[in-house]
Design a protein around this motif. Structure first.
Motif, PDB file in Angstrom:
ATOM      1  N   VAL A 175     -46.857  95.670 -26.682  1.00  0.00           N
ATOM      2  CA  VAL A 175     -46.423  96.794 -26.025  1.00  0.00           C
ATOM      3  C   VAL A 175     -45.928  97.512 -27.962  1.00  0.00           C
ATOM      4  CG1 VAL A 175     -44.450  99.286 -24.964  1.00  0.00           C
ATOM      5  CG2 VAL A 175     -46.366  96.402 -24.015  1.00  0.00           C
ATOM      6  N   PHE A 218     -45.730  96.114 -19.358  1.00  0.00           N
ATOM      7  CA  PHE A 218     -45.762  97.690 -19.807  1.00  0.00           C
ATOM      8  C   PHE A 218     -44.663  98.300 -19.591  1.00  0.00           C
ATOM      9  CE2 PHE A 218     -49.883  95.101 -19.828  1.00  0.00           C
ATOM     10  CZ  PHE A 218     -50.295  95.034 -21.379  1.00  0.00           C
ATOM     11  N   SER A 238     -49.907 102.232 -19.613  1.00  0.00           N
ATOM     12  CA  SER A 238     -49.065 103.194 -19.487  1.00  0.00           C
ATOM     13  C   SER A 238     -48.713 103.351 -18.311  1.00  0.00           C
ATOM     14  CB  SER A 238     -49.265 103.774 -20.572  1.00  0.00           C
ATOM     15  OG  SER A 238     -49.872 104.295 -20.717  1.00  0.00           O
TER      16      SER A 238
END
Lengths: 355, 355
Positions: free
Chosen positions: B324, B150, B126
């Motif tokens: 995610v 991401f 992240s």
């Protein structure tokens, strides 16, 4: 009206062009272009499945074989074949029938020993060698079924216990084949399959995984098979148009039907080449290709004027490769016999005018 | 009306679709489809030249660099980079910022030693790691400029004497870059370049030819450079549409202009994500991608209903990657800001209805 005798990328059916053109604006009533849809969208997964199933159906691919669409053309297959099948220190047999076969030999040599079992280089690749043996210590035997540049075609394949790998780029889907006779078949799309940018591979599963070599993922057939031709983003549009073209072939009656039409087209043009005093074929008669018809003129000085004469009649793509000279009329599946007749008429008229 | 936020293959300009559709029927008034013309035809050689020149012009590629269009996607580059640049027994540095970076590492390990200088795996990729050093015994440093899955993006690159190789698949042509800062840039076409099936490589000539390795022809950058992207049949249609798309970008004002539009689109959506109590971003704020905008909902149970709500407004392709969850709105060059406004409105309306 153009008559496209180009060697490849080549003519595809007009209705395929229309459908492809429409899908670039609105694919399958999704409101999206085929160029902007995700390869993971169900609508495209269905296209890939249909393309693969059409290959299986049209060629009667038996159980135990996988069918994948890749990228890179037949040229990438030259190294992938050896990388996947040829263990270090082992030997593979190659038949050298032209430029592409020779390139395949060069790439295989990076991975193991290569035995060129026969070559027709002595006569500028104008025939297919037949008197050779394939010793059983070869891991595979590699051949090129149709030689676009030189105009020869293998009308039979050797009887051998050694697995056969065949580059069928320029004659796959032009005639019936027995897939079970081969262990790996590959073909760049841009002749009888679809537009440039896709490559078809049909492989017997049991020959894979035995090279003992660490293979980069993108060059490993097993990875593409497991990924169902979607290990990475596939060439979406090329696969889509290939699917449309195979649908067209199926609707036409399949490979048996197109083979008849291809026979008729080739017979008509060769008959004119043999009959017309101005022209002559360049290859051994028994090895003549039905896809790539090469011929020259008795008087080379007339070649340039004839090229212009034929082009004025709409016949394009007939200039021969510099290795052979003269003319090459590629007569792929989508070329209508009416185009062949136009070329034949041009030859006849030109002969009358230059008698 | 569809608003295509798909991660790639992705939206391209509507006028490019129209021009491409037309060329499938009649390319450049040749009377032939772009799908049936020879790649050696002067009309297509001109397309390839224009595509390469547009890349050079739009990115200000300096002298000493070559530009080629290949096949196989960025995934094939993962092994080609190492095969061409990493001599046996030598070491390369990799920055691990996501799935694609990790795949690049795995392929490079087949050819030499790999030092992962930093990874953001600890926080599910992240953020972009910044505190790392690249020791000078590395032959090159490899990084991924934008991480589609991401939602992070490198807004600066390390200062180092080690040659930098960068996978720019998902943000090339989205903003200005200084090509001279890099030694090799590669990118799958299917985001801001064109349709799937082509791969762009920009390489500093002097770094090539030093691996000491025998490289298969199709995997050797030098061979493709010498062949001017036509060592073998190129993916004609993908290159053609890429050229059309780069023409569009140039007419729009080039990379500086599109960067402003991309900034505005990203700012608008992130502002809503930060403002709207139902939503939150998934990445470190300073590493937020302007191309791949990832966000989730404070209440995960609302995600399915919101997805449906947004889709009913025409917003497609916004489902997040399973790694995610939540949402991913890819905002590539061709996505108009009006589409972003539609998505923002959907978020606002949905928030009101679920206050």
């Amino acid at each position: 009206m153009k008559h496209n005798f180009g060697a490849g990328p080549c003519i595809l059916p007009q209705e395929v062009f229309k459908q492809a053109s429409q899908a670039v604006l609105n694919f399958n009533d999704t409101g999206l272009s085929i160029l902007e849809i995700s390869h993971r969208a169900p609508e495209f997964v269905a296209v890939m499945d249909e393309a693969i199933n059409l290959v299986k159906e049209l060629l009667n691919v038996p159980a135990g074989y996988s069918v994948v669409f890749l990228q890179g053309g037949a040229s990438l297959q030259f190294c992938m074949v050896a990388m996947n099948l040829l263990p270090e220190g082992k030997k593979a047999a190659y038949l050298e029938t032209g430029v592409w076969a020779k390139k395949a030999v060069a790439e295989a040599k990076l991975f193991g020993e290569v035995e060129v079992v026969a070559s027709s280089k002595d006569k500028n690749y104008s025939y297919i060698p037949k008197d050779y043996s394939i010793s059983e210590d070869n891991v595979y035997f590699h051949c090129t079924s149709n030689n676009t540049i030189f105009g020869t075609q293998m009308h039979s394949f050797p009887q051998t216990n050694v697995p056969i790998v065949c580059d069928m780029s320029s004659d796959i889907f032009s005639k019936e084949i027995n897939v079970a006779d081969f262990d790996l078949i590959y073909a760049g799309a841009q002749k009888n399959i679809g537009p440039a940018g896709a490559t078809l591979v049909i492989v017997k599963d049991e020959i894979l995984g035995k090279s003992g070599r660490k293979i980069p993922s993108m060059l490993d057939y097993k990875i593409h098979i497991e990924g169902e031709s979607m290990y990475n983003t596939p060439p979406v549009f090329s696969v889509f148009v290939s699917m449309l073209n195979l649908r067209w072939l199926k609707a036409k009656g399949g490979v048996a039907q197109i083979a008849k039409e291809n026979d008729a087209k080739a017979a008509a043009l060769y008959m004119e080449i043999d009959r017309n005093p101005l022209f002559k074929g360049t290859t051994a008669v028994e090895d003549r290709s039905k896809m790539s018809i090469c011929f020259v003129m008795e008087n080379p000085e007339l070649e340039k004027p004839f090229l212009k004469y034929a082009e004025d009649k709409g016949c394009i793509g007939i200039k021969g490769h510099r290795s052979v000279g003269g003319f090459r009329a590629s007569q792929y599946n989508a070329l209508p016999i009416t185009s062949v007749h136009v070329l034949i008429e041009a030859m006849q008229e030109f002969a009358e005018q230059n008698a």
